[in-house]
Scaffold this motif. Sequence first.
Motif, short mmCIF file in Angstrom:
data_model
loop_
_atom_site.label_atom_id
_atom_site.label_comp_id
_atom_site.label_asym_id
_atom_site.label_seq_id
_atom_site.Cartn_x
_atom_site.Cartn_y
_atom_site.Cartn_z
N ASP A 100 13.92 -14.39 25.50
CA ASP A 100 14.84 -14.78 26.56
C ASP A 100 15.53 -16.07 26.14
O ASP A 100 14.88 -17.11 25.99
CB ASP A 100 14.05 -14.99 27.86
N ARG A 122 21.19 -23.53 29.54
CA ARG A 122 22.38 -22.88 30.09
C ARG A 122 23.54 -23.13 29.16
O ARG A 122 23.49 -23.99 28.28
CB ARG A 122 22.67 -23.38 31.51
N ASN A 133 22.31 -16.29 30.20
CA ASN A 133 22.10 -15.85 31.58
C ASN A 133 22.21 -17.02 32.56
O ASN A 133 21.46 -17.11 33.53
CB ASN A 133 20.73 -15.15 31.74
N MET A 136 19.15 -18.96 33.83
CA MET A 136 18.18 -18.36 34.77
C MET A 136 17.26 -17.42 34.00
O MET A 136 17.68 -16.33 33.60
CB MET A 136 18.91 -17.63 35.90
N HIS A 138 14.38 -14.75 32.63
CA HIS A 138 13.67 -13.53 32.94
C HIS A 138 12.16 -13.79 32.73
O HIS A 138 11.78 -14.83 32.20
CB HIS A 138 14.14 -12.38 32.03
N THR A 165 17.65 -25.55 35.66
CA THR A 165 17.95 -24.17 36.07
C THR A 165 18.21 -24.10 37.57
O THR A 165 17.61 -24.85 38.34
CB THR A 165 16.78 -23.23 35.72
N TYR A 169 15.80 -15.77 37.36
CA TYR A 169 16.77 -14.69 37.59
C TYR A 169 16.22 -13.71 38.63
O TYR A 169 15.11 -13.19 38.49
CB TYR A 169 17.05 -13.96 36.28
N ALA A 174 14.36 -8.10 36.19
CA ALA A 174 13.37 -9.18 36.13
C ALA A 174 12.19 -8.88 37.05
O ALA A 174 11.03 -9.12 36.69
CB ALA A 174 14.03 -10.50 36.52
N GLN A 179 8.53 -10.78 37.41
CA GLN A 179 9.01 -12.16 37.50
C GLN A 179 8.04 -13.08 38.24
O GLN A 179 7.68 -14.14 37.75
CB GLN A 179 10.38 -12.18 38.20
#
Length: 323
Positions: A100, A122, A133, A136, A138, A165, A169, A174, A179
């Motif tokens: 990820d 990010r 993403n 965010m 996973h 963050t 997500y 997820a 998650q």
Amino acid sequence: MPKTKTAPKTMGFEEPLIQLRQKIEELKDYTKTADVDLSSEIQSLEERLSKLENDIYENMKPWDRVQVARHPERPTTLDYIPFLFEDFIELHGDRLYGDDEAIVGGIASFHGQPVTVIGHQRGKATKENIRRNFGMPHPEGYRKALRLMKQAEKFKRPIICLIDTKGAYPGKAAEERGQSEAIARNLVEMAGLEVPVISIVIGEGGSGGALALGVGNHILMLENSTFSVISPEGAASILWKDSALAQTAAEAMKITAPDLLEMKIIERMISEVRGGAHHDYAKQAGFIDEAIKESLGELTGLSGKELIDQRYEKFKSIGIFSE
């Protein structure tokens, strides 16, 4: 190469400063082309600018800090790493599903001391944001982080987490991959780590997505960062059915570093470059460097059991209220 400065985008509360700076530049340009001495007027405006900067940046409201924390050019984990650490080697994958890119991590050296570095990542441009993403993670991101933490514990390396963050997500994929379980497992495992854990909020610290890297012996926050169970917009939508009241929610929620320091939820507030970290990456990294050294100095001498006990007492004591 490390990035030292960016071309910062201005925010609403900075408009008076922008207008005054433009006026000063216009007068300076005019004196170059016309045979007129405007030095006294320019000096007067510069003095007024300095006073206005003090008034604005030293009396920022919670919503102003939220805007700075979300600034598109605010430095990210990968922006800070070259300034703070040497010999960084990024490690990938959770050994279960995949890698990820919303979480980066690896091993590095901090002033000669081996450490493990983990942080949200990010993007700045649209393409990079899609790749990351939008910061965010996973479930595999949190499992990768936990794998690196357990590796750090095995080799007695302190762990430094950089939090940035909006939250984990919330998509269907997820949830299918677990998650909530991944976040919960991180909370349990981090609570029992026998090495120092320092968590630093460098931007937005949103919900369980932030807390999954936030069970530290010390939690530090940049002056213009936020740490909260929900965004101001989300809180306003729930409480008043109107996300436009986000500014009111930000003031009521006590999500900024000064508020959280006062409530003893964090150990330190790290000063920011005037106007926000995006104005000078290198200088801001210097402030963070000093804070990490101070925290490591306090934690390094503790045994594994003492670190666990300190972490337990820290989180057990959180909860200040008034009637």
